[in-house]
Design a protein around this motif. Sequence first.
Motif, short mmCIF file in Angstrom:
data_model
loop_
_atom_site.label_atom_id
_atom_site.label_comp_id
_atom_site.label_asym_id
_atom_site.label_seq_id
_atom_site.Cartn_x
_atom_site.Cartn_y
_atom_site.Cartn_z
N HIS A 1 -1.71 18.92 -7.89
CA HIS A 1 -1.23 20.30 -7.83
C HIS A 1 -2.08 21.20 -8.71
O HIS A 1 -2.57 20.78 -9.77
N ASP B 1 -2.38 19.11 -16.72
CA ASP B 1 -1.28 19.19 -15.73
C ASP B 1 -1.50 20.37 -14.80
O ASP B 1 -1.00 21.44 -15.06
N ASP B 2 -2.23 20.25 -13.68
CA ASP B 2 -2.73 18.97 -13.22
C ASP B 2 -4.14 19.18 -12.67
O ASP B 2 -4.63 18.42 -11.87
N GLU C 1 4.34 22.99 -7.61
CA GLU C 1 4.97 21.84 -8.27
C GLU C 1 5.83 22.30 -9.43
O GLU C 1 6.87 21.72 -9.70
N GLU C 2 5.38 23.34 -10.11
CA GLU C 2 6.10 23.78 -11.30
C GLU C 2 7.24 24.73 -10.96
O GLU C 2 7.92 25.24 -11.85
N ASP D 1 -0.91 12.59 -11.83
CA ASP D 1 -0.19 13.72 -12.42
C ASP D 1 0.72 13.14 -13.50
O ASP D 1 1.93 13.33 -13.49
#
Length: 461
Positions: free
Chosen positions: A86, A119-120, A153-154, A180
């Motif tokens: 991501h 990340d990431d 993703e976050e 990840d």
Amino acid sequence: MSDSPLSYAHDNHDRFLNELIELVSIPSVSTLPEHRPDMRRAARWLEDRLNDIGVSAETAGSEDYPLVYGEWLKAPGKPTVLVYGHYDVQPAEPLELWTTPPFQPQVRNGNLYGRGSSDDKGQTLTSIYAAESYLRTAGSLPLNVKFILEGQEESGGAVIKEFVQQHSDRLKADTVQISDGHMFGPGIPTLDVGLRGIVYTEIQARGASHDLHSGLYGGVAPNPLNALAWVISSLKGPDGHITIPGFYDSVQSVSDDVLQAWSRLPVDQVEFVKEETGISELAGEKDYTPFQRMWARPTLDVHGIAGGFVGEGAKTVIPAEATAKVSMRIVPDQKAEDVFRQYREAVLKLAPPGIELEVRLIHGDDPVLVPQDSSYIAAAQQAMQATFGRPGVPVRSGGSIPIVGIFKDQLGLNSVLMGWGLPDDNLHAPNEKFRVQNFYDGIDATIRFWDMAAGSTRASA
Ligand SMILES: [Zn+2]
């Protein structure tokens, strides 16, 4: 001119690092609407990079959280690896706590500092540079690779979930590869073989129809805060044991192999946890080692209690209602749905006289166990051995990674979870960093993993 993918990767370390710096400079914060243009810039950056090296890529999914999908499928008869990563990042605030600005990445003491370095973005690029190293030397990859790089993703991950549902044919593969996460420590590679699931809930307690004076009604008035305290303390004792009937029935014990691998880790588990956390004495089930408690045992925690009076001074109120956020981390073979039912029943039974309790599920994810006898795990272990001089420690992760469950449920695929971060990378916090050597080692290990996995028989995942 480098002749092998590995020597090509080594010859290009400086450029790889400079490009990572370029990508980290793009503030692709998915949760903040003002960064939407940066999201598109970061997605286009990855799309271009993939197309440049000969992986045909496009952005898809959503304008605001574009997903980058790329594929190289010119190895007929060879397995297909679906690579996940991501490019979106967490907000960088509070900015004043960063030594150097989060989106002006800087290398210091062998670490690249910047939001998203570990990340990431850094971990995602290891696979792209592994692909480049093959394509620019051999002109081909040893197996088929599909890249799915998400931008949400976050902040929820709805876009990738829908994409996977809608394109399950196109995403067909033999295994998933996810970088990840983090290694156990510098030079100690890790394979995540299990992830705890979660059941996150809210309990609301109601007593009288309105707030009451404790001088007048204390003694007869049911108190929702006392009730919550009672319920919560009844669910789990100071020994860490959870009292919900049936709760442990489907908890699987950890195999002796895995336990031995954990005890062989070059650390004192108690001291290790104390040092990382500042805890003076570890809590929980004394019959289990700290790593077992963190990775392979279920637990229950309160995250917050709201209600009544918490201002300065005194107010003698008996509140009419109060709420608590309570979650359970669950382990194989517990199921989120069953655990929530058992928990809800147990909570409702604990309601003191005059208190009405309501129990709501906020979200739930099942735990995941990655079968260890797969040829892809074996290939990953060989790649780790060749890169680090030792095999990956088969750890279970305490947290959950929902995408692993989505790939399993929607595509029937197990994931190989090889993370290249370190536990002290400051994820989601100021001064996030990525160890530059881990970036390079991650590229090497991926090159080797694909080589070894290419020999795996298809469909044996
Ligand atoms: Zn991440």
